[in-house]
Design a protein around this motif. Structure first.
Motif, short mmCIF file in Angstrom:
data_model
loop_
_atom_site.label_atom_id
_atom_site.label_comp_id
_atom_site.label_asym_id
_atom_site.label_seq_id
_atom_site.Cartn_x
_atom_site.Cartn_y
_atom_site.Cartn_z
N ARG A 1 7.79 -5.12 -5.94
CA ARG A 1 8.01 -6.56 -5.76
C ARG A 1 9.26 -6.88 -4.94
N GLU A 2 10.34 -6.15 -5.16
CA GLU A 2 11.59 -6.47 -4.49
C GLU A 2 11.67 -5.93 -3.07
N ASP A 3 10.74 -5.04 -2.71
CA ASP A 3 10.78 -4.40 -1.40
C ASP A 3 9.91 -5.10 -0.35
N TYR A 4 9.05 -6.01 -0.80
CA TYR A 4 8.10 -6.65 0.11
C TYR A 4 8.14 -8.16 -0.10
N GLN A 5 7.74 -8.88 0.95
CA GLN A 5 7.60 -10.33 0.81
C GLN A 5 6.20 -10.70 0.32
N TYR A 6 5.22 -9.84 0.66
CA TYR A 6 3.85 -10.11 0.26
C TYR A 6 3.19 -8.82 -0.22
N ILE A 7 2.41 -8.93 -1.29
CA ILE A 7 1.59 -7.82 -1.76
C ILE A 7 0.16 -8.32 -1.91
N VAL A 8 -0.79 -7.58 -1.34
CA VAL A 8 -2.20 -7.93 -1.41
C VAL A 8 -2.92 -6.86 -2.21
N ILE A 9 -3.62 -7.26 -3.27
CA ILE A 9 -4.36 -6.32 -4.10
C ILE A 9 -5.85 -6.42 -3.77
N ASP A 10 -6.42 -5.34 -3.27
CA ASP A 10 -7.86 -5.28 -3.02
C ASP A 10 -8.52 -4.80 -4.31
N CYS A 11 -9.12 -5.73 -5.05
CA CYS A 11 -9.66 -5.45 -6.38
C CYS A 11 -11.03 -4.78 -6.31
N PRO A 12 -11.43 -4.09 -7.37
CA PRO A 12 -12.77 -3.50 -7.41
C PRO A 12 -13.84 -4.58 -7.54
N PRO A 13 -15.07 -4.30 -7.06
CA PRO A 13 -16.14 -5.30 -7.14
C PRO A 13 -16.82 -5.32 -8.51
N THR A 14 -16.04 -5.46 -9.55
CA THR A 14 -16.57 -5.48 -10.90
C THR A 14 -15.55 -6.12 -11.83
N LEU A 15 -16.04 -6.67 -12.93
CA LEU A 15 -15.16 -7.18 -13.98
C LEU A 15 -15.23 -6.29 -15.21
N GLU A 16 -15.89 -5.14 -15.06
CA GLU A 16 -16.12 -4.26 -16.20
C GLU A 16 -14.95 -3.35 -16.50
N THR A 17 -13.94 -3.33 -15.65
CA THR A 17 -12.72 -2.55 -15.91
C THR A 17 -11.57 -3.52 -16.11
N ASP A 18 -10.43 -2.97 -16.52
CA ASP A 18 -9.25 -3.82 -16.74
C ASP A 18 -8.50 -4.13 -15.45
N VAL A 19 -8.86 -3.48 -14.35
CA VAL A 19 -8.06 -3.59 -13.13
C VAL A 19 -8.01 -5.03 -12.62
N THR A 20 -9.17 -5.68 -12.54
CA THR A 20 -9.17 -7.06 -12.03
C THR A 20 -8.42 -7.98 -12.96
N ARG A 21 -8.61 -7.81 -14.27
CA ARG A 21 -7.88 -8.65 -15.24
C ARG A 21 -6.38 -8.47 -15.07
N LEU A 22 -5.93 -7.23 -14.89
CA LEU A 22 -4.51 -6.97 -14.71
C LEU A 22 -4.02 -7.54 -13.38
N ALA A 23 -4.85 -7.45 -12.34
CA ALA A 23 -4.47 -8.01 -11.04
C ALA A 23 -4.26 -9.51 -11.15
N LEU A 24 -5.15 -10.18 -11.85
CA LEU A 24 -5.01 -11.63 -12.01
C LEU A 24 -3.77 -11.98 -12.83
N SER A 25 -3.40 -11.10 -13.75
CA SER A 25 -2.25 -11.38 -14.62
C SER A 25 -0.93 -11.27 -13.89
N VAL A 26 -0.90 -10.54 -12.74
CA VAL A 26 0.37 -10.36 -12.02
C VAL A 26 0.40 -11.09 -10.68
#
Length: 211
Positions: free
Chosen positions: A77-102
């Protein structure tokens, strides 16, 4: 200054999620230091950047998700001005939920048909849940692959009106240069004159969500 974090997400495959992620990140990189986190197990973003030539490297650093997403984001976070997360095409894992949370914002690419939009409906529920713990999270629908010189159908406009997520006024049109840039490991900003119209579309989306 802490980075602004964008998630690019849709549980439906084939909507152009990685295309938006990579070109959106390339557009942001013209404004500040930008990182792409490839959180999709298919590794499409990493593969895209890997096709870049030594003479024309991809303008954004791309890392694969190697552990906890929240930990990875906090680490950079402190090293970049922008971070883009390319999420998986599913809601069946925790990755997308965690991406939305941050994330500060989520962009949801959808194809210009009511059927494709309705197939994306579950992402709205996931966003609503995420906003309970992350109230700053904004959500935007991005129409992708709209045919040149065509307007959205009345049925699509009605479907968008029923969706409880803002649909951006600016869209991505169906352009061969988006596919060509992926094959060449480049962004549309690196494609010279043939990429100008596509780059203008990406810039317009960045400007709209920055207002």
């Amino acid at each position: 200054m802490s980075a602004k974090v964008f998630a690019i997400s849709n549980q439906k495959g084939g909507t152009g999620k990685t295309t938006l992620s990579m070109n959106f990140a390339a557009g942001l990189a013209r404004r500040g230091r930008t990182l792409v986190v490839d959180a999709d197990p298919q590794g499409s973003a990493g593969q895209w950047a890997g096709l870049a030539s030594d003479e024309r490297p991809f303008p954004v650093s791309v890392i694969s998700l190697g552990g906890s997403l929240a930990r990875e984001i906090n680490r950079f976070r402190e090293d970049y001005q922008y971070i883009v997360i390319d999420c998986p095409p599913t809601l069946e894992t925790d990755v997308t939920r965690l991406a939305l949370s941050v994330s500060d914002a989520v962009l949801i690419p959808v194809l210009p048909s009511p059927i494709d939009l309705w197939a994306s409906i579950r992402i709205a529920d996931a966003i609503e849940q995420a906003q309970m713990s992350n109230p700053k999270l904004e959500a935007f629908l991005v129409i992708n692959q709209l045919e040149p010189r065509s307007a959205l159908s009345r049925a699509m406009q009605q479907a968008l009106a029923e969706f409880e997520i803002i649909s951006l006024n600016n869209v991505l049109r169906r352009r061969a240069v988006y596919r060509t840039s992926a094959i060449e490991g480049a962004s549309v900003y690196c494609m010279g004159k043939r990429g100008e119209s596509a780059a203008q579309e990406i810039d317009a989306i960045i400007e709209e969500i920055s207002q």
